[in-house]
Design a protein around this motif. Sequence first.
Motif, PDB file in Angstrom:
ATOM      1  N   GLY A 330     -73.478  98.587  94.598  1.00 18.96           N
ATOM      2  CA  GLY A 330     -72.623  97.423  94.534  1.00 18.96           C
ATOM      3  C   GLY A 330     -72.439  96.852  95.920  1.00 18.96           C
ATOM      4  N   SER A 331     -71.218  96.415  96.228  1.00 19.70           N
ATOM      5  CA  SER A 331     -70.960  95.803  97.530  1.00 19.70           C
ATOM      6  C   SER A 331     -69.483  95.872  97.846  1.00 19.70           C
ATOM      7  N   ALA A 332     -69.179  95.723  99.138  1.00 18.70           N
ATOM      8  CA  ALA A 332     -67.802  95.581  99.601  1.00 18.70           C
ATOM      9  C   ALA A 332     -67.623  94.152 100.112  1.00 18.70           C
ATOM     10  N   PHE A 333     -66.432  93.597  99.934  1.00 14.68           N
ATOM     11  CA  PHE A 333     -66.203  92.223 100.353  1.00 14.68           C
ATOM     12  C   PHE A 333     -64.817  92.084 100.957  1.00 14.68           C
ATOM     13  N   ALA A 334     -64.665  91.101 101.823  1.00 14.00           N
ATOM     14  CA  ALA A 334     -63.375  90.794 102.447  1.00 14.00           C
ATOM     15  C   ALA A 334     -63.321  89.302 102.727  1.00 14.00           C
ATOM     16  N   ALA A 355     -59.543  92.090 100.120  1.00 14.69           N
ATOM     17  CA  ALA A 355     -60.729  92.934 100.229  1.00 14.69           C
ATOM     18  C   ALA A 355     -60.896  93.687  98.929  1.00 14.69           C
ATOM     19  N   GLY A 356     -62.123  94.162  98.704  1.00 19.63           N
ATOM     20  CA  GLY A 356     -62.345  94.894  97.467  1.00 19.63           C
ATOM     21  C   GLY A 356     -63.765  95.401  97.355  1.00 19.63           C
ATOM     22  N   LEU A 357     -64.072  95.919  96.164  1.00 22.04           N
ATOM     23  CA  LEU A 357     -65.388  96.477  95.880  1.00 22.04           C
ATOM     24  C   LEU A 357     -65.932  95.856  94.602  1.00 22.04           C
ATOM     25  N   ALA A 358     -67.248  95.690  94.564  1.00 18.55           N
ATOM     26  CA  ALA A 358     -67.947  95.262  93.360  1.00 18.55           C
ATOM     27  C   ALA A 358     -68.961  96.344  93.012  1.00 18.55           C
ATOM     28  N   LYS A 359     -69.017  96.717  91.740  1.00 20.51           N
ATOM     29  CA  LYS A 359     -69.937  97.767  91.311  1.00 20.51           C
ATOM     30  C   LYS A 359     -70.836  97.245  90.198  1.00 20.51           C
ATOM     31  N   TRP A 361     -73.463  97.947  87.021  1.00 19.16           N
ATOM     32  CA  TRP A 361     -73.674  98.913  85.940  1.00 19.16           C
ATOM     33  C   TRP A 361     -74.823  98.434  85.057  1.00 19.16           C
ATOM     34  N   ARG A 362     -75.352  99.367  84.270  1.00 25.04           N
ATOM     35  CA  ARG A 362     -76.325  99.048  83.216  1.00 25.04           C
ATOM     36  C   ARG A 362     -77.455  98.167  83.740  1.00 25.04           C
ATOM     37  N   ASP A 363     -78.185  98.705  84.714  1.00 31.66           N
ATOM     38  CA  ASP A 363     -79.332  98.010  85.299  1.00 31.66           C
ATOM     39  C   ASP A 363     -78.949  96.634  85.849  1.00 31.66           C
ATOM     40  N   ASP A 364     -77.803  96.584  86.506  1.00 31.21           N
ATOM     41  CA  ASP A 364     -77.321  95.374  87.187  1.00 31.21           C
ATOM     42  C   ASP A 364     -76.915  94.259  86.241  1.00 31.21           C
ATOM     43  N   ARG A 365     -76.803  94.543  84.956  1.00 26.72           N
ATOM     44  CA  ARG A 365     -76.377  93.498  84.023  1.00 26.72           C
ATOM     45  C   ARG A 365     -74.853  93.314  84.042  1.00 26.72           C
ATOM     46  N   LEU A 366     -74.129  94.373  84.323  1.00 28.06           N
ATOM     47  CA  LEU A 366     -72.670  94.304  84.332  1.00 28.06           C
ATOM     48  C   LEU A 366     -72.167  94.515  85.756  1.00 28.06           C
ATOM     49  N   GLU A 367     -71.301  93.597  86.208  1.00 29.16           N
ATOM     50  CA  GLU A 367     -70.663  93.741  87.513  1.00 29.16           C
ATOM     51  C   GLU A 367     -69.154  93.740  87.314  1.00 29.16           C
ATOM     52  N   THR A 368     -68.501  94.761  87.865  1.00 30.95           N
ATOM     53  CA  THR A 368     -67.039  94.809  87.853  1.00 30.95           C
ATOM     54  C   THR A 368     -66.544  94.691  89.286  1.00 30.95           C
TER      55      THR A 368
END
Length: 412
Positions: A330-334, A355-359, A361-368
């Motif tokens: 995923g990634s970190a953002f600010a 700031a936060g994190l993005a993860k 899932w499922r072969d990059d189809r789902l991003e939380t």
Amino acid sequence: MKRIATIVAAPICAASICAQALAADDYVVVYEGAPAGLAEKLEKLTNLSLARRPYPTAAAVRRVASEDLGIVTRALVAAGYYGAEAEFRIEDEAEGSEKMRAVFAIVPGAKFRIIRHVVVFSDEGDQDRPRTFDAVDISLTDQSQGAMLELNQQRFLEALWGRGYPAARIVARRAEADFEAGTATAIYTFESGPRAHFNGIDFEGAVKTDETFLRKLKTWEEGDLFDRARLVDYRDRLAETGVFSTIEVSPGVVDDEGTAPVQVVLSERKRRTIGAGVSYSTSEGPGGRLFLEYRNLFRRAERARVEIEGTEIRQSVEFDLLKPLPGFPGSAFADFDFVNETTDAFDARSFAVGAGLAKDWRDDRLETRAGLAFETSKVEPNLARTSTIREERNYFVSIPLSATWDTEDDPL
């Protein structure tokens, strides 16, 4: 002699008139007997229908039609009419019409059915490679059109690519017809090449990018059976970094141990983008905008962007930072925002940071995404202060959450 000359001149004049009548604009092409829907396709293929140049005489029309007969016949075969026949003739102007008719007389016969699909390999290979469409779970029909046979062969090739044969390729395709029965056998010829497993990545052109970071983006594990679909996924991940202008990902040469590297050729974009603009508004007056984006900040596809905007009334500064975390994945953002507004009625300032994190899932189809944000603002009235008009200060704390599902399935 004079009479003879006159008699001779008359046919010359008639021939001239005839040649003019046979110009390209003065004939219509007819596909007599063409199966439903095929005449429209033939109009886009034959030289006479396309009329790229004039054909001033009947002889010229016949000469071009002799070439077009081959096009018509091939189109019929491609449509599944393997026993089709076609002839050409010219008909004089029909009653009430000034145009001649260029007629392709078509006898299509019955449309053939494919009763067998045979896979043939032109090279020596291991005994494990699939030899039937059933072995790779591909359902087939009896349709005999060339486009359908081409699709069948492409699907089998992709199945080979996904089962450890990165060098597989199409060699030929043909149909053997039984004209009495109206059936045919489709024969698909391939070269599979040797079977291979993933073994490393070779980079070219990664000058200012950390190769260790790029390896973490891979969509396979070392030693896995080679699957070219994984290369497409890997290329997509490289493109999402925004660091490269061109990306080529391909399988390398299979060695004697049955392993192959992935070859990656890259061209890096310029790391900085600078932009500026000016504006004018009747409500806010003249204004300007300046932004700077810096890519690959620490050689691992980090991206920072700062934007400054200002008018007589409103001024703002925005800053965003994104850091990919392929191991997460995923990634970190600010982000940081400051806004100042000055009007006749009030002065206002606001400040926000988050700031936060993005993860993924499922072969990059789902991003939380989840984060923590803080915002404060201060409003000072420029009018006389009363019990109802006074300075205000606000504080906000939030936890923004989001989920995004990507339904896109087009590899292009």
